[in-house]
Design an enzyme around this catalytic site. Structure first.
Site: not given
Ligand SMILES: Cc1cc2nc3c(=O)[nH]c(=O)nc-3n(C[C@H](O)[C@H](O)[C@H](O)COP(=O)(O)O)c2cc1C
Length: 393
Positions: A120, A262, A284, A286, A289, A318
């Site tokens: 995003g 995910k 994952s 992220h 994050r 990652g």
């Protein structure tokens, strides 16, 4: 009397049978020539250097938003460190003249196992960033996972894309979202399951970042704007805290698209994913994050692969920055990998062609690494290719 067509045909057959022709043909199949984009774009020789170019061109706030992780960035660093600790066990004296990184994923043929993860906030990077990245995915024939924020009409066309979401809070909203995604041409729904709350990102908090900038870009120095969603240290800001396994059923009841989760990091959640009829999982965190201190993905991967017992594909993201990193993930059982930051760096550095260059570089490195590891196809890659820390060489 032979006519012109017959003559050409016999000439061609003769040439095709000749050793020289076979050499040329072999060279054509195995050599990936770097596409030439001009000196600037061809400048960075790897994905790390693409980040250096991007950093120089970006607003500090935007750079920190992309580069950063959560809190002490333990998981962000751990993703890379864990990959670097793993070693490869190359095999030699294998015929690697033809190297084929193609695969089948959820019934679709892909040329190579590298996908673009949902990211995003690309408007922070360049105007129309999402569209530029999507176009690059179409050119490089990779799957584009379009980030949340609704279905993407603009990326219809010959390309393959998955719609990402962090979920909706009611069944009706989830069903509406699923239908719209299917109608818009997405070929799968990718649900991010680790985004229950806005995470505590120190860099954004320190920079007085506003998450509203993700769709508007950073305002000019002298521009006054009312705050939209300012970053504040350790603020509890709900995203989709009520999302549970029923969410998968909500989507299923409204569309026929495959559902991919995910953000799976444990064998327990991998087993539940299979039980709930999920079509694929992505290991994952992220990109470091969300929850700081969460497992590095390459270390979580083997237990997830073991838990699903081959029933559904396991993907991973990652910290992948090199073709040999991809090889390590594949050796540990990933069907494919995704990259996040690297293609955003390509976008910031050179727009659409920067993204293309990043994907092409990583793909070319993967092919070369397969050749040097004695693994000419993805099917020939197995666990014996990889040595985890502490294992015998
Ligand atoms: C700028 C940025 C925005 C991201 N936005 C999303 C998002 O909207 N949804 C999501 O599931 N993951 C998001 N991610 C995480 C990526 O999908 C991916 O998991 C991560 O970037 C992979 O790690 P890597 O950056 O080391 O390749 C974002 C990552 C970055 C860098």
């Amino acid at each position: 009397m032979i006519n012109r067509r017959q003559a050409l045909h016999s000439l061609f057959s003769f040439a095709a049978a000749s050793p020289l022709w076979r050499l040329v043909e072999q060279e054509r199949r195995t050599t990936i020539y770097p596409p030439v984009y001009g000196e600037e774009v061809m400048g960075p020789v790897n994905l790390h250097e693409m980040e250096d170019v991007a950093r120089k061109k970006m607003h500090k706030m935007a750079y920190d938003f992309v580069a950063g992780g959560v809190e002490d960035e333990l998981t962000l660093r751990a993703n890379r460190e864990a990959i670097m600790r793993i070693q490869l066990r190359p095999r030699v004296m294998v015929d690697v003249r033809g190297i084929d990184p193609s695969l089948e994923l959820l019934g679709k043929k892909l040329d190579y196992p590298i996908l673009l993860a949902p990211t995003g906030g690309k408007e922070l990077v360049i105007p129309d960033g999402d569209l530029q990245a999507a176009k690059a995915a179409a050119v490089t024939k990779t799957i584009y996972v379009a980030a949340s924020g609704g279905y993407k009409r603009e990326i219809q066309g010959p390309m393959e894309w998955w719609q990402n979401t962090i979920g909706q809070s009611t069944k009706a909203a989830a069903q509406g979202f699923a239908k719209r995604s299917q109608d818009a041409g997405a070929s799968a729904i990718c649900v991010t399951v680790d985004n229950q709350y806005q995470s505590n990102r120190d860099r954004n908090n320190r920079n007085r970042f506003d998450y509203g900038y993700m769709s508007t870009g950073v305002p000019a120095e002298n521009e006054k704007r009312a705050p939209i969603s300012p970053a504040v240290a350790a603020m509890l800001q709900p995203k989709t805290p009520n999302m549970t396994w029923d969410y998968v059923d909500w989507l299923r009841s409204a569309c026929s698209l495959p559902v991919i989760l995910k953000g799976i990091l444990t064998a327990e959640d991998a087993r539940l994913s299979v039980e709930r009829g999920v079509d694929a999982v992505i290991v994952s965190n992220h990109g470091g994050r969300q929850l700081d201190g969460a497992l590095p993905t390459i270390e979580a991967l083997p237990s997830v692969v073991e838990a699903v017992q081959g029933k559904i594909p396991v993907l991973m993201d990652g910290g992948i920055r090199r073709g040999s990193d991809v090889l390590k993930a594949l050796g540990l059982g990933a069907k494919a990998i995704l990259i996040g930051r690297p293609y955003v760096w390509g976008l910031a550095a050179f727009g659409q062609v920067g993204v293309q260059r990043v994907v092409e570089l990583l793909r070319a490195e993967l092919v070369l690494s397969m050749g040097l590891a004695g693994k000419p196809t993805l099917a020939s890659i197995d666990r014996s290719l990889v040595r985890l820390p502490g294992e015998k060489p």
